[in-house]
Design a protein around this motif. Structure first.
Motif, PDB file in Angstrom:
ATOM      1  N   LEU A  26       3.496  20.635   6.527  1.00  0.00           N
ATOM      2  CA  LEU A  26       2.160  20.600   5.938  1.00  0.00           C
ATOM      3  C   LEU A  26       1.075  20.639   7.019  1.00  0.00           C
ATOM      4  CD1 LEU A  26       2.706  18.004   3.074  1.00  0.00           C
ATOM      5  CD2 LEU A  26       2.207  20.433   2.814  1.00  0.00           C
ATOM      6  N   THR A  27       1.320  19.980   8.143  1.00  0.00           N
ATOM      7  CA  THR A  27       0.357  20.011   9.235  1.00  0.00           C
ATOM      8  C   THR A  27       0.113  21.442   9.696  1.00  0.00           C
ATOM      9  OG1 THR A  27       0.918  17.787  10.003  1.00  0.00           O
ATOM     10  CG2 THR A  27      -0.098  19.261  11.607  1.00  0.00           C
ATOM     11  N   LEU A  29      13.289  13.501   6.171  1.00  0.00           N
ATOM     12  CA  LEU A  29      12.637  14.468   5.289  1.00  0.00           C
ATOM     13  C   LEU A  29      11.134  14.253   5.237  1.00  0.00           C
ATOM     14  CD1 LEU A  29      15.218  14.514   2.356  1.00  0.00           C
ATOM     15  CD2 LEU A  29      14.917  16.222   4.165  1.00  0.00           C
ATOM     16  N   PHE A  30      10.715  12.999   5.286  1.00  0.00           N
ATOM     17  CA  PHE A  30       9.289  12.679   5.324  1.00  0.00           C
ATOM     18  C   PHE A  30       8.645  13.327   6.553  1.00  0.00           C
ATOM     19  CE2 PHE A  30       5.707   9.974   6.515  1.00  0.00           C
ATOM     20  CZ  PHE A  30       5.042   9.809   5.316  1.00  0.00           C
ATOM     21  N   VAL A  67       0.051  13.564   5.951  1.00  0.00           N
ATOM     22  CA  VAL A  67       0.640  12.234   5.771  1.00  0.00           C
ATOM     23  C   VAL A  67       0.375  11.712   4.369  1.00  0.00           C
ATOM     24  CG1 VAL A  67       0.513   9.826   6.516  1.00  0.00           C
ATOM     25  CG2 VAL A  67       0.573  11.656   8.219  1.00  0.00           C
ATOM     26  N   LEU A  68      -0.857  11.849   3.889  1.00  0.00           N
ATOM     27  CA  LEU A  68      -1.190  11.338   2.562  1.00  0.00           C
ATOM     28  C   LEU A  68      -0.432  12.082   1.464  1.00  0.00           C
ATOM     29  CD1 LEU A  68      -5.050  10.859   3.004  1.00  0.00           C
ATOM     30  CD2 LEU A  68      -3.283   9.095   3.027  1.00  0.00           C
ATOM     31  N   ASN A 110       0.814  -1.202   0.000  1.00  0.00           N
ATOM     32  CA  ASN A 110       0.000   0.000   0.000  1.00  0.00           C
ATOM     33  C   ASN A 110       0.857   1.266   0.000  1.00  0.00           C
ATOM     34  OD1 ASN A 110       0.245  -1.378   2.746  1.00  0.00           O
ATOM     35  ND2 ASN A 110      -0.099   0.755   3.378  1.00  0.00           N
ATOM     36  N   PRO A 111       0.610   2.189  -0.940  1.00  0.00           N
ATOM     37  CA  PRO A 111       1.385   3.437  -0.965  1.00  0.00           C
ATOM     38  C   PRO A 111       0.869   4.476   0.020  1.00  0.00           C
ATOM     39  CG  PRO A 111      -0.130   3.382  -2.814  1.00  0.00           C
ATOM     40  CD  PRO A 111      -0.275   2.065  -2.108  1.00  0.00           C
ATOM     41  N   PHE A 112      -0.355   4.298   0.522  1.00  0.00           N
ATOM     42  CA  PHE A 112      -0.950   5.247   1.454  1.00  0.00           C
ATOM     43  C   PHE A 112      -1.198   4.586   2.800  1.00  0.00           C
ATOM     44  CE2 PHE A 112      -2.390   6.672  -2.769  1.00  0.00           C
ATOM     45  CZ  PHE A 112      -1.878   7.961  -2.770  1.00  0.00           C
TER      46      PHE A 112
END
Length: 327
Positions: free
Chosen positions: A286-287, A278-279, A304-305, A113-115
């Motif tokens: 973004l949050t 970095l993730f 996260v997505l 799963n990528p997400f």
């Protein structure tokens, strides 16, 4: 680690430790919101198991390995604690079913799963049904009232739901931060009322996972550090146009849950150390952007997505950097 341990054994052990680490946060949520938290949990876990059995039957797979890895239960638990307590039963069922089907099994199951399945289910429900997703209770209910509220929402007591601290701050136009903390019941001492303790409980669980080496430090540190730095740089005191202090952002919403339990998901997250760091930095930035200028009060799920989409690029960048520094 035993030489006889298989990858499935290690996965099961890791999932058990994640569930154990979630326990302090679950207890804090139950203390604040009452029986609605446990009803959410039972609905999510029950639906997740039904979905897993159904998909296994359709694919003619054996049930034992499908159910025993514990990944579906972990996803269900993460989603249960992210959803508002006492939300309608159909919303909870739809969230976990869509998260597992569209975020996991559509791509071939666990490991592909990528997400993040829990966050995909949360985001889908937030987009489709935004109103019930903002109905957070001001206090808990007894068991009978909780069951009635979940399965018959028309029975909701007057003035029982309230905006969260993040939502109140986002729509605030005239009150200073001091006035919000003094006069708005959603605000506690540093962050959201009660939510401060929930975040600290999830922080304690995250430290346990780090100590047991179930997760690595890179993504959590990246997220919390970037959220702290950007909120510090954009913080303009206690004026009516303030976006909140760094401590407010660290102890409100799903910050610690996201940092230690969501962005550390091994399949949809980054793999190499630099890419994980970095993730986490991207999720933190973004949050804050979504919380401050976006259309949703929190933002962890969408952050996260969005960063899940960036994982291949992050891995390529990390590999390039590694090749450059390797003699």
């Amino acid at each position: 680690m035993s030489a006889l341990e298989t990858p499935d054994d290690r996965l099961q052990q890791a999932m058990k430790r994640v569930l154990l680490a979630l326990l302090p946060g679950l207890l804090a949520l139950f203390w604040l919101y009452g029986w609605g938290v446990l009803i959410n949990l039972m609905l999510c876990v029950g639906t997740a198991l039904i979905v897993e059995v159904g998909v296994a039957r359709l694919r003619q797979q054996q049930l034992q390995p499908t159910l025993s890895d514990g990944s579906a239960v972990v996803s269900a638990t993460l989603l249960a604690v992210a959803l508002p307590a006492y939300c309608p039963w159909w919303l909870t069922v739809t969230a976990i079913a869509s998260g597992l089907l569209f975020g996991k099994h559509l791509y071939g199951g666990i490991g592909k799963n990528p997400f993040n399945p829990a966050m995909l289910g949360f985001a889908l429900i937030m987009v489709m049904f935004p109103q019930p997703m903002t109905h957070w209770p001001a206090h808990g209910l007894d068991l009978l009232a909780a069951v009635q509220q979940v399965f018959n929402p028309a029975q909701a007591p007057d003035a029982w739901v309230q905006a969260t601290a993040l939502d109140s701050l986002r729509i605030n136009k005239s009150l200073t931060m001091d006035e919000l903390f003094a006069g708005n019941s959603a605000f506690g001492r540093f962050g959201g009322r009660g939510v401060e303790w929930i975040n600290l409980a999830f922080l304690a669980g995250g430290v346990f996972l780090l100590q047991r080496r179930v997760i690595a430090w890179h993504a959590p540190v990246g997220m919390l550090a970037s959220l702290f730095v950007v909120s510090l740089l954009c913080w303009n005191g206690s004026g009516s146009d303030s976006h909140g202090s760094p401590l407010f952002h660290l102890l409100s919403g799903a910050t610690m849950l996201g940092a230690f339990f969501i962005i550390t998901e091994p399949v949809s997250g980054a793999k190499s150390a630099l890419a994980r760091l970095l993730f986490g930095v991207g999720v933190g930035l973004l949050t804050y952007l979504i919380r401050t200028w976006g259309g949703y009060p929190d933002g962890v799920a969408f952050a996260v997505l969005l960063m899940n989409l960036c994982v291949p690029a992050l891995e390529r960048f990390a590999a390039t950097r590694q090749a450059q520094v390797t003699p």
